[in-house]
Design a protein around this motif. Structure first.
Motif, PDB file in Angstrom:
ATOM      1  N   ASP A 266       0.772  -1.193  -0.101  1.00 35.73           N
ATOM      2  CA  ASP A 266      -0.064  -0.103   0.006  1.00 35.73           C
ATOM      3  C   ASP A 266       0.821   1.147  -0.022  1.00 35.73           C
ATOM      4  OD1 ASP A 266      -2.272   1.714   0.088  1.00 35.73           O
ATOM      5  OD2 ASP A 266      -2.621   1.311   2.349  1.00 35.73           O
ATOM      6  N   SER A 267       0.617   2.230  -0.484  1.00 35.87           N
ATOM      7  CA  SER A 267       1.182   3.647  -0.561  1.00 35.87           C
ATOM      8  C   SER A 267       0.486   4.687  -0.695  1.00 35.87           C
ATOM      9  CB  SER A 267       2.285   3.568  -1.415  1.00 35.87           C
ATOM     10  OG  SER A 267       1.604   3.722  -2.819  1.00 35.87           O
ATOM     11  N   ARG A 268       1.046   5.793   0.012  1.00 41.52           N
ATOM     12  CA  ARG A 268       0.377   7.231  -0.207  1.00 41.52           C
ATOM     13  C   ARG A 268       1.533   8.255  -0.517  1.00 41.52           C
ATOM     14  NH1 ARG A 268      -2.993   5.509   4.087  1.00 41.52           N
ATOM     15  NH2 ARG A 268      -1.323   6.050   5.587  1.00 41.52           N
ATOM     16  N   ILE A 269       1.593   8.857  -1.678  1.00 42.95           N
ATOM     17  CA  ILE A 269       2.353   9.730  -1.999  1.00 42.95           C
ATOM     18  C   ILE A 269       1.946  11.138  -2.583  1.00 42.95           C
ATOM     19  CG2 ILE A 269       4.163  10.000  -3.705  1.00 42.95           C
ATOM     20  CD1 ILE A 269       4.283   6.604  -3.754  1.00 42.95           C
ATOM     21  N   TYR A 270       2.416  12.228  -1.711  1.00 39.62           N
ATOM     22  CA  TYR A 270       1.931  13.360  -1.985  1.00 39.62           C
ATOM     23  C   TYR A 270       2.946  14.401  -2.138  1.00 39.62           C
ATOM     24  CZ  TYR A 270      -3.004  12.500  -0.262  1.00 39.62           C
ATOM     25  OH  TYR A 270      -4.160  12.360   0.048  1.00 39.62           O
ATOM     26  N   LEU A 271       2.469  15.196  -3.288  1.00 37.83           N
ATOM     27  CA  LEU A 271       3.502  16.351  -3.509  1.00 37.83           C
ATOM     28  C   LEU A 271       2.871  17.970  -3.363  1.00 37.83           C
ATOM     29  CD1 LEU A 271       3.799  13.762  -5.746  1.00 37.83           C
ATOM     30  CD2 LEU A 271       5.105  15.721  -7.003  1.00 37.83           C
ATOM     31  N   SER A 272       3.754  18.687  -2.906  1.00 38.10           N
ATOM     32  CA  SER A 272       3.273  20.055  -2.609  1.00 38.10           C
ATOM     33  C   SER A 272       4.183  20.756  -3.611  1.00 38.10           C
ATOM     34  CB  SER A 272       3.339  20.360  -1.397  1.00 38.10           C
ATOM     35  OG  SER A 272       2.553  21.069  -0.848  1.00 38.10           O
ATOM     36  N   GLY A 273       3.760  22.048  -3.845  1.00 44.07           N
ATOM     37  CA  GLY A 273       4.544  23.008  -4.818  1.00 44.07           C
ATOM     38  C   GLY A 273       4.065  22.811  -6.382  1.00 44.07           C
ATOM     39  N   VAL A 274       3.392  21.949  -6.545  1.00 43.40           N
ATOM     40  CA  VAL A 274       2.969  21.454  -8.177  1.00 43.40           C
ATOM     41  C   VAL A 274       1.545  21.744  -8.581  1.00 43.40           C
ATOM     42  CG1 VAL A 274       4.871  19.988  -8.104  1.00 43.40           C
ATOM     43  CG2 VAL A 274       2.557  19.295  -7.542  1.00 43.40           C
ATOM     44  N   ALA A 275       0.903  21.977  -7.617  1.00 42.50           N
ATOM     45  CA  ALA A 275      -0.977  22.086  -7.874  1.00 42.50           C
ATOM     46  C   ALA A 275      -1.449  22.884  -6.787  1.00 42.50           C
ATOM     47  CB  ALA A 275      -1.443  20.568  -7.801  1.00 42.50           C
ATOM     48  N   PRO A 276      -2.592  23.568  -7.039  1.00 44.70           N
ATOM     49  CA  PRO A 276      -3.396  24.270  -6.056  1.00 44.70           C
ATOM     50  C   PRO A 276      -3.550  23.637  -4.977  1.00 44.70           C
ATOM     51  CG  PRO A 276      -4.332  24.466  -8.425  1.00 44.70           C
ATOM     52  CD  PRO A 276      -3.459  23.174  -8.404  1.00 44.70           C
ATOM     53  N   THR A 277      -3.788  22.198  -4.906  1.00 45.69           N
ATOM     54  CA  THR A 277      -3.835  21.794  -3.530  1.00 45.69           C
ATOM     55  C   THR A 277      -2.869  20.712  -3.257  1.00 45.69           C
ATOM     56  OG1 THR A 277      -5.118  19.849  -4.514  1.00 45.69           O
ATOM     57  CG2 THR A 277      -6.411  21.780  -3.531  1.00 45.69           C
ATOM     58  N   PRO A 278      -2.481  20.139  -2.240  1.00 52.90           N
ATOM     59  CA  PRO A 278      -1.547  19.216  -2.311  1.00 52.90           C
ATOM     60  C   PRO A 278      -1.899  18.049  -3.006  1.00 52.90           C
ATOM     61  CG  PRO A 278      -2.189  19.763   0.173  1.00 52.90           C
ATOM     62  CD  PRO A 278      -3.092  20.391  -0.845  1.00 52.90           C
ATOM     63  N   TYR A 279      -0.973  17.465  -3.853  1.00 46.64           N
ATOM     64  CA  TYR A 279      -1.424  16.565  -4.960  1.00 46.64           C
ATOM     65  C   TYR A 279      -0.961  15.088  -4.759  1.00 46.64           C
ATOM     66  CZ  TYR A 279      -1.688  15.160  -9.779  1.00 46.64           C
ATOM     67  OH  TYR A 279      -1.895  14.476 -10.883  1.00 46.64           O
ATOM     68  N   ARG A 280      -2.173  14.322  -4.870  1.00 47.91           N
ATOM     69  CA  ARG A 280      -1.743  12.847  -4.489  1.00 47.91           C
ATOM     70  C   ARG A 280      -1.394  11.971  -5.889  1.00 47.91           C
ATOM     71  NH1 ARG A 280      -5.420   8.412  -1.145  1.00 47.91           N
ATOM     72  NH2 ARG A 280      -3.371   6.825  -0.999  1.00 47.91           N
ATOM     73  N   ALA A 281      -0.048  11.635  -5.808  1.00 46.61           N
ATOM     74  CA  ALA A 281       0.458  11.033  -7.102  1.00 46.61           C
ATOM     75  C   ALA A 281      -0.244   9.515  -7.204  1.00 46.61           C
ATOM     76  CB  ALA A 281       1.833  10.873  -6.961  1.00 46.61           C
ATOM     77  N   THR A 282      -1.436   9.633  -7.486  1.00 46.99           N
ATOM     78  CA  THR A 282      -1.989   8.301  -7.674  1.00 46.99           C
ATOM     79  C   THR A 282      -1.516   7.247  -8.766  1.00 46.99           C
ATOM     80  OG1 THR A 282      -3.701   9.430  -8.920  1.00 46.99           O
ATOM     81  CG2 THR A 282      -4.184   9.056  -6.803  1.00 46.99           C
ATOM     82  N   ILE A 283      -1.079   8.009  -9.673  1.00 49.87           N
ATOM     83  CA  ILE A 283      -0.475   6.819 -10.928  1.00 49.87           C
ATOM     84  C   ILE A 283       0.872   6.263 -10.122  1.00 49.87           C
ATOM     85  CG2 ILE A 283       0.464   7.046 -13.217  1.00 49.87           C
ATOM     86  CD1 ILE A 283      -1.349   9.293 -13.802  1.00 49.87           C
ATOM     87  N   VAL A 284       1.588   7.134  -9.482  1.00 49.48           N
ATOM     88  CA  VAL A 284       2.857   6.338  -8.874  1.00 49.48           C
ATOM     89  C   VAL A 284       2.260   5.378  -8.260  1.00 49.48           C
ATOM     90  CG1 VAL A 284       4.616   6.627  -7.386  1.00 49.48           C
ATOM     91  CG2 VAL A 284       4.063   8.673  -8.769  1.00 49.48           C
ATOM     92  N   GLU A 285       1.287   5.708  -7.273  1.00 46.70           N
ATOM     93  CA  GLU A 285       0.755   4.517  -6.319  1.00 46.70           C
ATOM     94  C   GLU A 285       0.339   3.122  -7.105  1.00 46.70           C
ATOM     95  OE1 GLU A 285      -2.176   6.378  -3.749  1.00 46.70           O
ATOM     96  OE2 GLU A 285      -0.937   7.870  -3.087  1.00 46.70           O
TER      97      GLU A 285
END
Ligand SMILES: Cc1cc2nc3c(=O)[nH]c(=O)nc-3n(C[C@H](O)[C@H](O)[C@H](O)COP(=O)(O)OP(=O)(O)OC[C@H]3O[C@@H](n4cnc5c(N)ncnc54)[C@H](O)[C@@H]3O)c2cc1C
Ligand code: SF4
Ligand code: SF4
Ligand code: SF4
Lengths: 329, 243
Positions: A261-280
């Motif tokens: 299982d995983s949760r991967i989030y990015l900040s600084g790239v989108a108007p909200t914190p961005y969940r990298a669902t494709i990576v997951e």
């Protein structure tokens, strides 16, 4: 700076009641973001000139944290970041969170800046922060970044407004599946942080679900789980004292060397914190190696829609995603 | 305004149908006039719309301002917030050199919206008369209060949109045609030219490329999104642009 009225709230209920009563009242935490905003006199058709600051720091019990093995971590919204980045229980049980709490700004700002203030801070778009630009976020009728200078703006999910979410702590908390406790005139509620942030399509004038008279009181982080590997990386222009160009927080549950299982989030790239669902999705059930990390990052960033000046952020985001995945290996 | 743009005057109407739930808005038929590519003998020809959104894909930078502005003004007017215009990534589009110069690297896009067919097939199939011709603008509109969400109008619309896998906004809503289902309100919805707005369609007003063209920053004799007469020629032109 113009003068404003100051009100020291005595309880969460008192703060909520004051906000509900006065449409021009605004919650104040450390003030490291809000006071600059007021000093720069950032107003617009939908951004009022705040007249009353409701200080939340005077609320008893609003600051501090609690950790237990069963319940996990509970952090009062008014806790300064500097307290959290060095807290023994956090450093030992959530090292990735400690890293994220130490990431924003400078030690001085983290001494006054609170966790609630960091999560609820307003974006840093240079047009938004310029009093002369009446952009959508202030209730105006144009986004200056779309046809202007946009090297620090969104590469993902931008629409109408192209801010990036500025918080270094939000992606880390999201990767841990944290929840936010909210108090308002109708009582208390707890919402997953994943439902806390809203994009411009929902309401361009705010970044969270909070109404004018609602407040974040606490952040709840689930207890650490065995077999979990985490990583946190922040890329900036300057070594320190700088907002993220991209940051990534990853939480990977590994069993028999495979990603369960995983949760991967990015900040600084989108108007909200961005969940990298494709990576997951790409890494699920697989063993992470260099090739898989590259493939996952590349596939995620196919989604990127860079603007005229910020395509470089796509490469940085890919690199940080790869690093975060390989660190967990 | 040409004759084709003129909304039909009451005395011109050979027939006037008040349809169930239509309220103030009714369908105006002009009688079976000139033949059209979509002539449907079973139905007399309806008044053409004064306007259709005329896109120029070569000028679009995919900023999605039009989509969000569309949602906003409809929500504010108490209607479904589903964007009626939708932007799709389109590799085949050749950019206008002015866009390449001013806004490089933004990608290539297509703006897909209702074509305001002169003989709109979506209209007569509606069992409740919810699909109507707005008397002021002639826009083919859906009165949400009368829509029972049967989907017949969507099925009748001959114009699919591109696959949602290439929709620029990554919030799929199952859109297949120019008429879109809104699960939140359980109604179908479509472009209505923002018929109640004095400023006209919000997408045309707010498109930042349009704004820069009007300011003379971007040199172009055509707009990225424009409102053009929805007569047969206008209709054919949008079809040609989309082809
Ligand atoms: C020079 C500089 C550099 C910075 N660099 C970074 C960086 O690299 N990374 C980063 O993440 N941040 C950065 N920041 C932002 C900084 O971390 C925030 O200013 C700080 O965390 C905000 O906390 P505060 O307590 O001072 O909030 P305040 O300024 O008091 O409040 C910020 C906003 O949140 C609202 N608010 C505060 N608390 C609550 C609550 N409990 N409930 C609801 N609303 C609330 C306020 O009304 C206000 O709108 C930087 C700031 C400065 C000035
Ligand atoms: S990106 Fe958002 S905040 Fe910045 S100018 Fe555009 S609308 Fe305003
Ligand atoms: S919704 Fe479809 S059928 Fe109806 S007017 Fe528009 S393009 Fe024509
Ligand atoms: S507002 Fe204009 S430039 Fe932006 S996506 Fe819509 S049509 Fe394209």
């Amino acid at each position: 700076m113009r003068s404003v009225k100051y009100y020291a709230a005595t309880s969460w209920g008192d703060a909520v009641a004051t906000l509900a009563k006065y449409p021009l009242a605004k919650p104040l935490a450390g003030g490291s973001d809000l006071l600059g905003w007021i000093k720069d006199d950032l107003v617009g058709p939908k951004e009022p000139r705040w007249e009353i600051l409701v200080d939340l720091r005077t609320i008893e019990g609003a600051s501090g944290y609690r950790y237990s093995q069963g319940d996990g971590l509970r952090i009062g919204a008014l806790t300064p970041l500097s307290t959290l980045e060095t807290a023994k229980e956090i450093v030992e049980n959530y090292p990735m969170l400690a890293k994220a709490f130490a990431a924003p700004a400078s030690p001085n700002i983290r001494n006054v800046g609170t966790l609630g203030g960091n999560i609820n801070q307003r974006p840093r778009c240079w047009y938004l922060r310029g009093p002369e630009f009446s952009c959508y976020k202030k209730g105006g009728d144009f986004c200056f970044a779309v046809t202007g200078m946009n090297q620090y703006h969104a590469i993902l999910d931008g629409e109408l407004c192209y801010i990036v979410h500025p918080s270094d702590t939000a992606p880390a908390l999201l990767a841990f599946d944290a929840k936010a406790k909210i108090v308002g005139p109708r009582g208390e509620k707890t919402v997953p942080l994943s439902e806390y942030f809203i994009g411009p399509r929902v309401d361009v004038t705010r970044e969270t679900i909070l109404a004018h008279d609602e407040l974040m009181t606490e952040i709840q982080v689930p207890a650490p789980q065995p077999g979990v590997k985490t990583a946190y990386f922040k890329a900036t222009n300057r070594e320190t004292y700088d907002f993220a160009i991209v940051n990534v927080a990853s939480w990977l549950k590994i069993k028999d060397n495979l990603v369960e299982d995983s949760r991967i989030y990015l900040s600084g790239v989108a108007p909200t914190p961005y969940r990298a669902t494709i990576v997951e999705q790409t890494i699920k059930g697989k063993r992470i190696d260099e090739a898989l990390a590259r493939q996952a990052a590349d596939q995620q960033m196919v989604r990127a829609r860079p603007m005229s000046d910020n395509a470089y952020k796509v490469d940085i985001a890919k690199a940080l995603i790869r690093r975060a995945l390989l660190e967990a290996n | 305004m040409t004759d084709a743009q003129q909304p039909p005057a009451a005395e011109d109407r050979r027939d006037f149908l008040k349809l169930a739930g239509a309220g103030a808005v009714a369908v105006a038929f002009l009688g079976a006039g000139a033949a059209s590519a979509f002539a449907r003998p079973a139905f007399p020809r309806m008044a053409v719309s004064t306007g259709v959104i005329m896109p120029d894909p070569s000028l679009c930078i995919g900023c999605l301002t039009c989509e969000v502005a569309c949602s906003q003004v409809h929500l504010e007017a108490g209607m479904s917030g589903v964007p009626r215009i939708r932007i799709f990534d389109a590799k085949d589009v050749r950019l206008n050199p002015e866009i390449e110069k001013h806004y490089p690297g933004r990608g290539t896009f297509r703006q897909l919206d209702c074509l305001m067919c002169p003989d709109a097939p979506c209209l007569p199939v509606c069992p409740t008369g919810a699909v109507q011709v707005d008397p002021k603008t002639g826009a083919r509109i859906i009165a949400e209060s009368a829509c029972i969400a049967c989907g017949k109008c969507e099925a009748a619309c001959p114009f699919p949109v591109m696959s949602e896998s290439v929709a620029t906004n990554q919030k799929p809503n199952g859109q297949r045609k120019r008429i879109i289902y809104d699960p939140a309100k359980n109604v179908y919805t479509k472009c209505d030219l923002c018929f109640w707005r004095a400023e006209g369609p919000a997408c045309v007003e707010r498109c930042p490329v349009n704004i820069r063209i009007r300011q003379g920053v971007v040199q172009s004799s055509v707009l990225c999104l424009d409102v053009k007469p929805a007569d047969q020629a206008g209709f054919e032109k949008v079809r040609a642009i989309e082809a």
